[in-house]
Design an enzyme around this catalytic site. Structure first.
Site, PDB file in Angstrom:
ATOM      1  N   GLU A   1       0.825  -1.205   0.000  1.00 17.90           N
ATOM      2  CA  GLU A   1       0.000   0.000   0.000  1.00 17.90           C
ATOM      3  C   GLU A   1       0.863   1.261   0.000  1.00 17.90           C
ATOM      4  O   GLU A   1       0.564   2.234  -0.686  1.00 17.90           O
ATOM      5  CB  GLU A   1      -0.921   0.011   1.224  1.00 17.90           C
ATOM      6  CG  GLU A   1      -2.034  -1.018   1.193  1.00 17.90           C
ATOM      7  CD  GLU A   1      -3.093  -0.705   0.148  1.00 17.90           C
ATOM      8  OE1 GLU A   1      -3.197   0.462  -0.255  1.00 17.90           O
ATOM      9  OE2 GLU A   1      -3.809  -1.629  -0.260  1.00 17.90           O
TER      10      GLU A   1
ATOM     11  N   THR B   1       2.337   5.604  -7.363  1.00 18.45           N
ATOM     12  CA  THR B   1       3.318   4.813  -8.102  1.00 18.45           C
ATOM     13  C   THR B   1       2.613   3.653  -8.791  1.00 18.45           C
ATOM     14  O   THR B   1       1.808   2.965  -8.171  1.00 18.45           O
ATOM     15  CB  THR B   1       4.400   4.276  -7.144  1.00 18.45           C
ATOM     16  OG1 THR B   1       4.901   5.354  -6.356  1.00 18.45           O
ATOM     17  CG2 THR B   1       5.532   3.629  -7.909  1.00 18.45           C
TER      18      THR B   1
ATOM     19  N   TYR C   1       9.748   9.620  -3.547  1.00 20.05           N
ATOM     20  CA  TYR C   1       8.970   9.972  -2.344  1.00 20.05           C
ATOM     21  C   TYR C   1       9.554   9.265  -1.115  1.00 20.05           C
ATOM     22  O   TYR C   1       8.899   8.427  -0.490  1.00 20.05           O
ATOM     23  CB  TYR C   1       7.502   9.621  -2.511  1.00 20.05           C
ATOM     24  CG  TYR C   1       6.750  10.555  -3.420  1.00 20.05           C
ATOM     25  CD1 TYR C   1       6.832  11.929  -3.262  1.00 20.05           C
ATOM     26  CD2 TYR C   1       5.937  10.066  -4.430  1.00 20.05           C
ATOM     27  CE1 TYR C   1       6.128  12.789  -4.094  1.00 20.05           C
ATOM     28  CE2 TYR C   1       5.242  10.920  -5.271  1.00 20.05           C
ATOM     29  CZ  TYR C   1       5.347  12.285  -5.093  1.00 20.05           C
ATOM     30  OH  TYR C   1       4.652  13.131  -5.908  1.00 20.05           O
TER      31      TYR C   1
ATOM     32  N   CYS D   1     -15.006   1.959 -22.338  1.00 24.94           N
ATOM     33  CA  CYS D   1     -16.387   1.909 -21.864  1.00 24.94           C
ATOM     34  C   CYS D   1     -17.173   0.684 -22.351  1.00 24.94           C
ATOM     35  O   CYS D   1     -17.968   0.128 -21.591  1.00 24.94           O
ATOM     36  CB  CYS D   1     -17.114   3.203 -22.230  1.00 24.94           C
ATOM     37  SG  CYS D   1     -16.371   4.654 -21.468  1.00 24.94           S
TER      38      CYS D   1
END
Length: 369
Positions: free
Chosen positions: A48, A54, A93, A208
């Site tokens: 997680e 990412t 990060y 779709c």
DNA sequence: GATTCGTGGAC
DNA sequence: TGTCCAAGAAT
């Protein structure tokens, strides 16, 4: 609820149909991902955190390596931060790695190594916000906690056809995510919702015709699936020009420094340098920065390499020159730590991507010997 | 509420 | 090639 007109509200039958069709689609088309093959809360937690901002394909090799190196929350908790950052190196990060490390120590110290099952408790852990808490608790314990990541946000925005401003939209979407969540299968439902956004309901040219929610999708019926959600124009990124020094001493070693623990690239190592001032040459900049930050004397030599790199909110070009160390004891005036290392030892330290490209360009031995 | 956090995939 | 944007959180 006030901001949802009664006519647009989903009734119980709609909701049940949406759940059934999504779970049916997921059973056939859901992705086979390693963190879905485990129920280990720690492993799911790691996934997680890595998956924040990412993409899955980027995370896969890091996830495997991480669990080999830190198989349990205890192993992570007792590891030192530098080795943690080394395994995270390249993923970006880096606060995620620092927070995960700290949170692991908190779970070991306060919870006997077990991941708490209450939303409000896991959200107290550094690096875990509302979405990560929902993803973790639903995936690890099958608890009915909603999520709202980038994928789900896009799916639900199109489903509802919402064109509300950001704050109001956020409220509506969380409400929708919680309302739709299948209480009987929260794990599969949340995973299915993310897969739908990642594989069919993608930002551009969504598929779709293959979507199980096509019939209920407001954006689809209005033909606005390409326009919703509205994308914010990106501001022009500033471009910074940085002079960087590859400083060699007479023992063939090169000088690196460790960045401050917080902030950009916190805790990672780099080659020293700084911003080129207006009207300043690269050579002048490097000489000035090294005097200011390390209080040593150097001689700026040949250009080694030029590296351009894009961060999330600015760009940089690094102008890297070989430098010969002359005199003075290096002082950590603008960093946490300084070391002289052999080129072959550089692989042991965590570096940001842009600096890895400098390392690639580096000769195996000093050009001054 | 707006900024600050990396890097790479996809097109 | 440039641009958007990813399983967001912290400040």
């Amino acid at each position: 609820m006030e901001d949802v007109p009664p006519s647009d509200r989903l009734d119980a039958k709609d909701i049940e149909q949406l759940r059934r069709s999504l779970l049916g689609w997921y059973a056939q088309h859901g992705r086979d991902l390693p963190w879905r093959r485990t129920r280990d809360p720690y492993a799911i937690w790691v996934s997680e955190i890595m998956l924040q901002q990412t993409q899955v394909t980027t995370v896969l090799p890091y996830y495997q390596r991480w669990l080999e190196r830190f198989p349990t929350v205890f192993a992570l908790a007792r590891a030192d931060l530098q080795s943690v950052l080394k395994v995270w190196e390249g993923l970006g990060y880096y606060a995620r790695a620092r927070n995960l490390h700290r949170a692991a120590q908190m779970v070991v110290d306060d919870c006997d190594g077990r991941v708490p099952r209450e939303v409000n408790v896991v959200m107290q852990l550094p690096g875990i916000g509302r979405t990560t808490a929902g993803g973790l608790l639903s995936a690890a314990f099958n608890l009915p906690v909603p999520i709202l990541d980038g994928n789900v946000k896009r799916v639900l925005t199109r489903l509802s056809g919402s064109t509300l401003p950001p704050t109001a939209a956020q409220r509506l979407l969380w409400q929708l995510s919680e309302q739709l969540l299948d209480r009987n299968q929260p794990r599969d439902f949340n995973q299915a919702l993310m897969d739908l956004g990642a594989t069919l309901c993608v930002p551009r040219q969504p598929s779709c015709p293959l979507c199980p929610w096509r019939e209920c999708c407001v954006a689809y019926h209005l033909g606005l699936q390409e326009q919703i959600p509205v994308s914010a124009r990106s501001p022009d990124l500033p471009h910074k020009h940085i002079g960087v020094a590859a400083i060699w001493n007479d023992r063939g070693q090169i000088l690196i420094d460790r960045r401050p623990a917080r902030g950009l690239l916190g805790g990672l190592w780099e080659f020293p340098g700084g911003k080129i001032e207006p009207g300043e040459t690269v050579e002048d900049c490097i000489a000035r920065e090294i005097t200011e930050e390390l209080a040593i004397a150097i001689e700026v030599g040949d250009r080694l390499v030029e590296v351009t790199h894009a961060y999330s909110h600015f760009r940089v070009t690094l102008y890297v020159h070989h430098c010969r160390y002359l005199e003075g004891e290096p002082q950590p005036l603008a960093c946490e730590e300084i070391r002289w290392v052999k080129p072959s030892e550089l692989v042991e330290f965590p570096f940001p991507r842009a600096n890895l490209r400098i390392i690639e360009a580096l000769p195996p031995t000093s050009p001054y010997l």
